[in-house]
Design an enzyme around this catalytic site. Structure first.
Site, mmCIF file in Angstrom:
data_model
loop_
_atom_site.group_PDB
_atom_site.id
_atom_site.type_symbol
_atom_site.label_atom_id
_atom_site.label_comp_id
_atom_site.label_asym_id
_atom_site.label_seq_id
_atom_site.Cartn_x
_atom_site.Cartn_y
_atom_site.Cartn_z
ATOM 1 N N ILE A 32 0.812 -1.214 0.000
ATOM 2 C CA ILE A 32 0.000 0.000 0.000
ATOM 3 C C ILE A 32 0.842 1.258 0.000
ATOM 4 C CG2 ILE A 32 -1.960 -1.116 1.112
ATOM 5 C CD1 ILE A 32 -1.033 0.202 3.736
ATOM 6 N N GLY A 33 2.132 1.132 0.060
ATOM 7 C CA GLY A 33 2.948 2.332 0.049
ATOM 8 C C GLY A 33 4.419 2.010 0.184
ATOM 9 N N GLY A 35 7.732 3.847 2.221
ATOM 10 C CA GLY A 35 8.291 4.901 3.040
ATOM 11 C C GLY A 35 9.678 5.278 2.555
ATOM 12 N N TYR A 37 12.404 4.430 3.768
ATOM 13 C CA TYR A 37 13.350 3.325 3.846
ATOM 14 C C TYR A 37 12.681 1.965 3.820
ATOM 15 C CZ TYR A 37 16.458 7.078 5.287
ATOM 16 O OH TYR A 37 17.168 8.251 5.330
ATOM 17 N N GLY A 38 11.447 1.845 3.359
ATOM 18 C CA GLY A 38 10.854 0.527 3.355
ATOM 19 C C GLY A 38 9.491 0.461 2.714
ATOM 20 N N VAL A 40 5.395 -0.837 2.753
ATOM 21 C CA VAL A 40 4.315 -0.820 3.729
ATOM 22 C C VAL A 40 3.195 -1.721 3.243
ATOM 23 C CG1 VAL A 40 2.721 0.619 5.052
ATOM 24 C CG2 VAL A 40 4.918 1.560 4.304
ATOM 25 N N ASP A 158 10.477 16.464 5.079
ATOM 26 C CA ASP A 158 9.941 15.805 3.875
ATOM 27 C C ASP A 158 8.426 15.943 3.827
ATOM 28 O OD1 ASP A 158 10.006 14.472 1.481
ATOM 29 O OD2 ASP A 158 10.039 12.477 2.374
#
Length: 588
Positions: A32-33, A35, A37-38, A40, A158
């Protein structure tokens, strides 16, 4: 002296360690997304117990093995900070394979999709804009959350629409609440050992990057977050990015971007010595003047034209939202308003009831925005074929954008000369009502789910990474180029409700291309983008966006928070009683 951990203790700890796979269903869930650094995922607990309440969670997997310094900073900040308008970290998991998982609150919506929904929505009479009272509540909660961060000496660095989440239908006390997410670039700025610019020279997605960052400031403060909030505020008011500029490959070690600075000064005017005394001391100031001379652009003579930009949206320069926006977008960071001062502005005091950080921004009415699982996906081979066809069309007209910049008439190909379907003038003011009420103005014989093109946040895939890293992460799918002029945006041509949009015909009209990457080998719906809020629907258009003459398109918007209608089904609109309720309550 080296400290050694007892091997037996490590084995016992590994046996007691809880596995994420044993606690949550998420393996078959769509991504679903993304980030900073990773990745989701959406997760639900497997067991009904008091440890994890039976609700939806966002499960973020930190890429790589072990704890990176950036991941440690994000986790440390999440564990220390608690505020109603900050996303909440519930738990941290460390697997035996040295993978790190973060369990976060799940938010169904984000401002990127909310703004995109209104920008691409169609109506025969007026554009369906974000209701003004909703804008006011969203802005107040963003300011509240950021004031809390700044009070604790934390810079977000950000902020952009994709990082501002909205809670969906769920617990009544959480519904419609703003949540600031993705602290991957956040830093504590109290007494830094080195100037912030030396530690991280490139921060903030460049559409929302403050002028002091673009000009290479060695020191920056919380004012960079305030600038980004002002950009988001303007985008909520108009459904267009205020400082849009064409996308380029930007060197990761250099925050300077000439086109972005030029766009800012084109609207706000070139600052005088009184407006910004320290601008001439900025490291990249001379570079800016040199680039302007080489281009033949008289950048030092640019007047302030912000009021003319907002005139087409019927936002008067004497109105309270405009005046607050000017304070948020003051070019001199030392004169820029703080979040606390902005929260006390007359813009919020004019409300019948003062806004609160826990308010439902949807005002208890049905949520018209599609849920993540309702957004359709497109097959990678189909998306790639569409992308290649559009590239050929773009190559046939390489000079149209330059002609428009120089004020020359454009030679439109006959097959692209049709006017956009139902294009409304951007100067028409959207009512302060809920989007459901305005749906009744659309006389649809049938409403079908359509693939439409929207605008892509140029840095949804990450922060100013190099071209090689971007190509590798996006599965070697080439990134689209943007038209060299700012919005308004175009509309799909020849859309037929029974058949969907036709093959895209490219035109170098104002507005970005709306690139939606589809990464081969990844779960459908997986698109690079920062944070759990970075989800983008690959089905919402081909990989290169439509650009047709005209203004924001009109069209499909899902009703009442329900799933998009299937072919042949009619989507119900609001009834008369709902309209009267909005007129009496929400429009006041």
């Amino acid at each position: 002296m080296t400290l050694m951990i007892d091997e037996n203790f490590k084995k016992q700890l590994a046996q007691r360690r809880e596995r994420v796979e044993d606690l949550f269903y998420f393996e078959n869930s769509k991504e679903i997304g993304r980030g900073t650094y990773g990745l989701v995922y959406k997760a639900v607990p497997k067991k009904q117990n008091g440890q994890f309440p039976n609700k939806e969670y966002a499960l973020k997997m930190i890429e790589g093995q072990g704890f990176s310094m950036s991941a440690c900073r994000e986790i440390a900040l999440f564990r220390e900070l608690r505020h109603p308008n900050l996303i909440c970290l519930q738990r941290v998991f460390l697997t035996n394979e040295k993978k790190v998982w973060l369990l976060l609150d799940y938010a169904e919506h984000d401002l990127w999709h909310v703004i995109k929904h209104h920008r691409t929505a169609k109506s025969k009479k007026v554009p369906i804009m974000v209701p003004r009272n909703m804008v006011k509540n969203i802005l107040f909660q963003i300011l509240s959350g950021m004031h809390y961060l700044h009070s604790n000496w934390v810079l977000h660095r950000d902020l952009k629409p994709a990082n501002i989440l909205l809670m969906g239908d769920g617990p009544p006390d959480m519904r419609g609440r703003v949540k600031i997410a993705d602290l991957g670039f956040s830093r504590i700025y109290a007494n830094p050992l080195k100037p912030m610019a030396e530690l991280d020279p490139v921060v903030v997605t460049f559409w929302y990057r403050a002028p002091e960052l673009l000009l290479g400031a060695k020191h920056y403060t919380k004012a960079i977050d305030v600038w980004a909030i002002g950009c988001i505020f303007a985008e909520l008011l108009t459904a267009e990015p205020l400082f849009f500029c064409k996308e380029e490959d930007i060197k990761a070690q250099n925050p300077y971007h000439y086109d972005q600075v030029k766009r800012i000064f084109h609207l706000l005017g070139y600052p005088s010595d009184a407006d910004w005394p320290d601008m001439k001391k900025m490291p990249d100031h001379q570079r800016l003047l040199s680039d302007a001379r080489n281009e033949g652009t008289p950048i030092q003579t640019f007047p302030n034209s912000l009021h003319r930009y907002f005139d087409k949206w019927k936002i008067n320069s004497q109105s309270s939202p405009y005046r607050l926006l000017v304070k948020l977008l003051t070019v001199d960071p030392t004169k820029r308003v703080s979040c606390e001062e902005a929260m006390n502005d007359i813009y919020f005091r004019k409300m019948e009831r003062p806004p609160r950080e826990t308010d439902d921004v949807f005002n208890k009415y049905p949520i018209p925005y599609a849920k993540k699982e309702q957004q359709m996906t497109v097959a990678p081979d189909q998306a790639q074929q569409q992308h290649q066809q559009q590239q050929v069309q773009m190559q046939q007209q390489p000079q149209m954008g330059q002609q428009q910049m120089m004020g020359q008439p454009q030679m439109v190909q006959p097959q692209m000369g049709q006017p956009p379907m139902g294009g409304a003038h951007p100067g028409v003011v959207a009512p302060d009502g809920h989007p459901h009420q305005m749906m009744q103005q659309q006389q649809h014989p049938q409403q079908h789910h359509m693939q439409y093109q929207g605008m892509h946040d140029p840095m949804q895939g990450g922060m100013d990474e190099g071209p090689q890293a971007k190509m590798m992460r996006m599965g070697n799918v080439p990134v689209g180029r943007y038209a060299p002029m700012p919005p308004p945006y175009g509309a799909p041509q020849d859309y037929h409700p029974q058949q969907g949009p036709p093959m895209v015909q490219m035109m170098q009209q104002p507005g970005p291309s709306g690139y939606y990457p589809q990464r081969p080998g990844q779960p459908t719906g997986a698109v690079p983008g920062p944070g759990p809020q970075g989800y983008m629907n690959p089905q919402m258009g081909m990989q290169m966006g439509m650009r047709a003459p005209g203004v924001p398109p009109q069209g499909y918007m899902p009703g009442r928070g329900m799933a998009p209608p299937q072919m042949g089904q009619q989507q119900p609109g609001p009834n008369q009683q709902q309209q009267q309720q909005w007129q009496q309550q929400y429009h006041r």
